[in-house]
Design an enzyme around this catalytic site. Structure first.
Site, PDB file in Angstrom:
ATOM      1  N   ASP A  10       0.688  -1.318   0.166  1.00  0.00           N
ATOM      2  CA  ASP A  10      -0.267  -0.047  -0.208  1.00  0.00           C
ATOM      3  C   ASP A  10       0.915   1.262  -0.172  1.00  0.00           C
ATOM      4  O   ASP A  10       1.740   1.419   0.974  1.00  0.00           O
ATOM      5  CB  ASP A  10      -0.829  -0.086   1.199  1.00  0.00           C
ATOM      6  CG  ASP A  10      -1.765   1.215   1.359  1.00  0.00           C
ATOM      7  OD1 ASP A  10      -1.550   2.297   0.629  1.00  0.00           O
ATOM      8  OD2 ASP A  10      -2.681   1.222   2.257  1.00  0.00           O
ATOM      9  N   ASN A  24      -6.764  13.004 -10.161  1.00  0.00           N
ATOM     10  CA  ASN A  24      -7.621  13.552 -11.501  1.00  0.00           C
ATOM     11  C   ASN A  24      -7.376  14.897 -11.462  1.00  0.00           C
ATOM     12  O   ASN A  24      -6.811  15.625 -10.377  1.00  0.00           O
ATOM     13  CB  ASN A  24      -9.112  13.165 -11.353  1.00  0.00           C
ATOM     14  CG  ASN A  24      -9.660  13.585 -10.312  1.00  0.00           C
ATOM     15  OD1 ASN A  24      -9.810  14.852  -9.997  1.00  0.00           O
ATOM     16  ND2 ASN A  24     -10.020  12.650  -9.072  1.00  0.00           N
ATOM     17  N   GLY A  32      -9.256   4.950  -5.407  1.00  0.00           N
ATOM     18  CA  GLY A  32      -8.090   4.228  -5.645  1.00  0.00           C
ATOM     19  C   GLY A  32      -7.041   4.845  -4.766  1.00  0.00           C
ATOM     20  O   GLY A  32      -7.286   5.159  -3.626  1.00  0.00           O
ATOM     21  N   VAL A  33      -5.695   5.084  -5.440  1.00  0.00           N
ATOM     22  CA  VAL A  33      -4.757   5.527  -4.594  1.00  0.00           C
ATOM     23  C   VAL A  33      -4.881   7.059  -4.078  1.00  0.00           C
ATOM     24  O   VAL A  33      -4.656   7.305  -2.886  1.00  0.00           O
ATOM     25  CB  VAL A  33      -3.457   5.754  -5.664  1.00  0.00           C
ATOM     26  CG1 VAL A  33      -2.248   6.284  -4.987  1.00  0.00           C
ATOM     27  CG2 VAL A  33      -3.109   4.388  -6.118  1.00  0.00           C
ATOM     28  N   ASP A  34      -5.709   7.649  -5.001  1.00  0.00           N
ATOM     29  CA  ASP A  34      -6.120   9.080  -4.336  1.00  0.00           C
ATOM     30  C   ASP A  34      -6.825   8.996  -3.029  1.00  0.00           C
ATOM     31  O   ASP A  34      -6.436   9.858  -2.095  1.00  0.00           O
ATOM     32  CB  ASP A  34      -6.801   9.727  -5.609  1.00  0.00           C
ATOM     33  CG  ASP A  34      -6.950  11.381  -5.813  1.00  0.00           C
ATOM     34  OD1 ASP A  34      -6.300  11.731  -4.755  1.00  0.00           O
ATOM     35  OD2 ASP A  34      -7.751  11.851  -6.329  1.00  0.00           O
ATOM     36  N   SER A 122      -2.696   5.240 -13.964  1.00  0.00           N
ATOM     37  CA  SER A 122      -3.952   4.894 -15.026  1.00  0.00           C
ATOM     38  C   SER A 122      -4.078   3.411 -15.087  1.00  0.00           C
ATOM     39  O   SER A 122      -5.166   3.378 -15.745  1.00  0.00           O
ATOM     40  CB  SER A 122      -3.250   5.461 -16.564  1.00  0.00           C
ATOM     41  OG  SER A 122      -3.268   6.839 -16.345  1.00  0.00           O
ATOM     42  N   THR A 123      -3.512   2.422 -14.221  1.00  0.00           N
ATOM     43  CA  THR A 123      -4.052   1.138 -14.447  1.00  0.00           C
ATOM     44  C   THR A 123      -5.034   0.700 -13.650  1.00  0.00           C
ATOM     45  O   THR A 123      -5.479  -0.627 -13.739  1.00  0.00           O
ATOM     46  CB  THR A 123      -2.732   0.548 -14.165  1.00  0.00           C
ATOM     47  OG1 THR A 123      -2.454   0.325 -12.913  1.00  0.00           O
ATOM     48  CG2 THR A 123      -1.273   0.713 -14.833  1.00  0.00           C
ATOM     49  N   VAL A 125      -8.893   2.779 -11.903  1.00  0.00           N
ATOM     50  CA  VAL A 125     -10.028   3.462 -12.609  1.00  0.00           C
ATOM     51  C   VAL A 125      -9.873   3.903 -14.036  1.00  0.00           C
ATOM     52  O   VAL A 125     -10.837   3.889 -14.909  1.00  0.00           O
ATOM     53  CB  VAL A 125     -10.606   4.752 -11.607  1.00  0.00           C
ATOM     54  CG1 VAL A 125     -11.484   5.332 -12.293  1.00  0.00           C
ATOM     55  CG2 VAL A 125     -10.582   4.233 -10.143  1.00  0.00           C
ATOM     56  N   TYR A 126      -8.566   4.213 -14.408  1.00  0.00           N
ATOM     57  CA  TYR A 126      -8.581   4.899 -15.757  1.00  0.00           C
ATOM     58  C   TYR A 126      -8.518   3.835 -16.754  1.00  0.00           C
ATOM     59  O   TYR A 126      -8.121   4.395 -17.918  1.00  0.00           O
ATOM     60  CB  TYR A 126      -7.253   5.908 -15.650  1.00  0.00           C
ATOM     61  CG  TYR A 126      -7.701   7.293 -15.092  1.00  0.00           C
ATOM     62  CD1 TYR A 126      -9.072   7.411 -14.757  1.00  0.00           C
ATOM     63  CD2 TYR A 126      -6.930   8.590 -15.308  1.00  0.00           C
ATOM     64  CE1 TYR A 126      -9.456   8.713 -14.286  1.00  0.00           C
ATOM     65  CE2 TYR A 126      -7.196   9.563 -14.716  1.00  0.00           C
ATOM     66  CZ  TYR A 126      -8.427   9.788 -14.283  1.00  0.00           C
ATOM     67  OH  TYR A 126      -9.021  11.144 -13.961  1.00  0.00           O
TER      68      TYR A 126
HETATM   69  N1  AR6 Z   1      -1.334   1.617  -3.001  1.00  0.00           N
HETATM   70  C1  AR6 Z   1      -0.580   1.315  -4.149  1.00  0.00           C
HETATM   71  N2  AR6 Z   1      -1.476   0.986  -5.257  1.00  0.00           N
HETATM   72  C2  AR6 Z   1      -2.757   1.114  -5.137  1.00  0.00           C
HETATM   73  C3  AR6 Z   1      -3.450   1.530  -4.019  1.00  0.00           C
HETATM   74  C4  AR6 Z   1      -2.593   1.678  -2.911  1.00  0.00           C
HETATM   75  N3  AR6 Z   1      -3.060   2.106  -1.876  1.00  0.00           N
HETATM   76  N4  AR6 Z   1      -4.729   1.464  -4.426  1.00  0.00           N
HETATM   77  C5  AR6 Z   1      -4.911   1.397  -5.741  1.00  0.00           C
HETATM   78  N5  AR6 Z   1      -3.745   0.954  -6.167  1.00  0.00           N
HETATM   79  P1  AR6 Z   1      -6.293   4.242  -9.455  1.00  0.00           P
HETATM   80  P2  AR6 Z   1      -5.915   5.706 -11.937  1.00  0.00           P
HETATM   81  C6  AR6 Z   1      -3.454   0.609  -7.573  1.00  0.00           C
HETATM   82  O1  AR6 Z   1      -7.506   3.690  -9.776  1.00  0.00           O
HETATM   83  O2  AR6 Z   1      -6.090   4.340 -12.751  1.00  0.00           O
HETATM   84  C7  AR6 Z   1      -9.026   8.247  -8.813  1.00  0.00           C
HETATM   85  O3  AR6 Z   1     -10.455   8.094  -8.510  1.00  0.00           O
HETATM   86  C8  AR6 Z   1      -4.429   0.064  -8.465  1.00  0.00           C
HETATM   87  O4  AR6 Z   1      -4.634  -1.368  -8.314  1.00  0.00           O
HETATM   88  O5  AR6 Z   1      -5.816   4.513  -8.075  1.00  0.00           O
HETATM   89  O6  AR6 Z   1      -4.689   6.463 -12.574  1.00  0.00           O
HETATM   90  C9  AR6 Z   1      -8.476   9.539  -9.207  1.00  0.00           C
HETATM   91  O7  AR6 Z   1      -8.957  10.552  -8.317  1.00  0.00           O
HETATM   92  C10 AR6 Z   1      -3.892   0.365  -9.863  1.00  0.00           C
HETATM   93  O8  AR6 Z   1      -3.080  -0.499 -10.300  1.00  0.00           O
HETATM   94  O9  AR6 Z   1      -5.520   5.449 -10.438  1.00  0.00           O
HETATM   95  C11 AR6 Z   1      -8.901   9.486 -10.477  1.00  0.00           C
HETATM   96  O10 AR6 Z   1     -10.242  10.027 -10.808  1.00  0.00           O
HETATM   97  C12 AR6 Z   1      -3.088   1.665  -9.612  1.00  0.00           C
HETATM   98  O11 AR6 Z   1      -3.010   1.878  -8.322  1.00  0.00           O
HETATM   99  C13 AR6 Z   1      -8.590   8.098 -10.923  1.00  0.00           C
HETATM  100  O12 AR6 Z   1      -8.764   7.485  -9.763  1.00  0.00           O
HETATM  101  C14 AR6 Z   1      -3.939   3.101 -10.105  1.00  0.00           C
HETATM  102  O13 AR6 Z   1      -5.241   2.890  -9.920  1.00  0.00           O
HETATM  103  C15 AR6 Z   1      -7.263   7.886 -11.652  1.00  0.00           C
HETATM  104  O14 AR6 Z   1      -7.447   6.411 -11.927  1.00  0.00           O
END
Ligand code: AR6
Length: 168
Positions: A10, A24, A32-34, A122-123, A125-126
């Site tokens: 994490d 975003n 997600g991460v955000d 980006s991998t 939600v995006y």
């Molecule tokens: N630590 C490490 N990796 C993670 C974690 C964590 N705590 N949580 C998720 N991941 P994403 P995006 C992985 O969706 O695709 C948000 O709503 C996850 O499995 O966080 O760039 C923003 O506000 C995936 O492989 O980011 C934007 O609207 C990777 O992190 C949108 O999502 C990225 O997933 C951005 O989408």
């Protein structure tokens, strides 16, 4: 050139100088991460983001760019927010994804950060395919000239970890 390392975990728990957020354009949070970064880092991060929206980024942070705020209560000094491109099957947006990694490291250099943790931008939600997102991430970081000592990719699950480790 930075040392590149890979860990499964994490990203909000990493002890590094800067944690990169897959944000975003609004900079005002999401899933997600955000979501995890804002939840764990607390309201100081959102306050920093609101200040950026009230000043330099009134229309939001453009895709492919990066900007830093405090890391609040995270075990890091800064959060570097970057906006990955949404995957489009009929359009090559790879340059924007590469730009996220390059620009985040440029911001890290400006801060004097020695260690930087990246998620797989980006991998989630995006919708960017993991293999391709990993290839762009690792190859871009390998090519960047930076004063950062260590770039740590923090992957959330085994599949993402194995994919990143396997990039040639
Ligand atoms: N630590 C490490 N990796 C993670 C974690 C964590 N705590 N949580 C998720 N991941 P994403 P995006 C992985 O969706 O695709 C948000 O709503 C996850 O499995 O966080 O760039 C923003 O506000 C995936 O492989 O980011 C934007 O609207 C990777 O992190 C949108 O999502 C990225 O997933 C951005 O989408």
């Amino acid at each position: 050139m930075a040392l590149i390392t890979f860990v499964r975990g994490d990203i909000t728990e990493e002890r590094v100088d800067a944690v990169v957020n897959a944000a975003n354009s609004s900079l005002l949070g999401g899933g997600g991460v955000d979501g995890a970064i804002h939840r764990k880092g607390g309201p100081e991060i959102l306050a920093g983001c609101r200040e950026l929206r009230a000043s330099r980024y009134g229309r939001g942070l453009p895709t492919g760019q990066a900007v830093a705020t405090t890391a609040g209560r995270l075990p890091a000094r800064w959060v570097i927010h970057t906006v990955g491109p949404v995957w489009q099957p009929d359009e090559d947006r790879s340059a924007l994804l590469a730009s996220c990694y390059r620009e985040s490291l440029r911001v890290a250099d400006g801060l004097g950060a020695a260690t930087v943790a990246f998620p797989a931008i980006s991998t989630g939600v995006y919708g960017w395919p993991l293999d391709d997102g990993a290839r762009i991430a690792v190859r871009t970081v390998r090519e960047v000239e930076t004063a950062v000592d260590e770039v740590r990719f923090v992957l959330f699950d085994d599949v993402a970890y194995e994919t990143f480790v396997g990039i040639e």
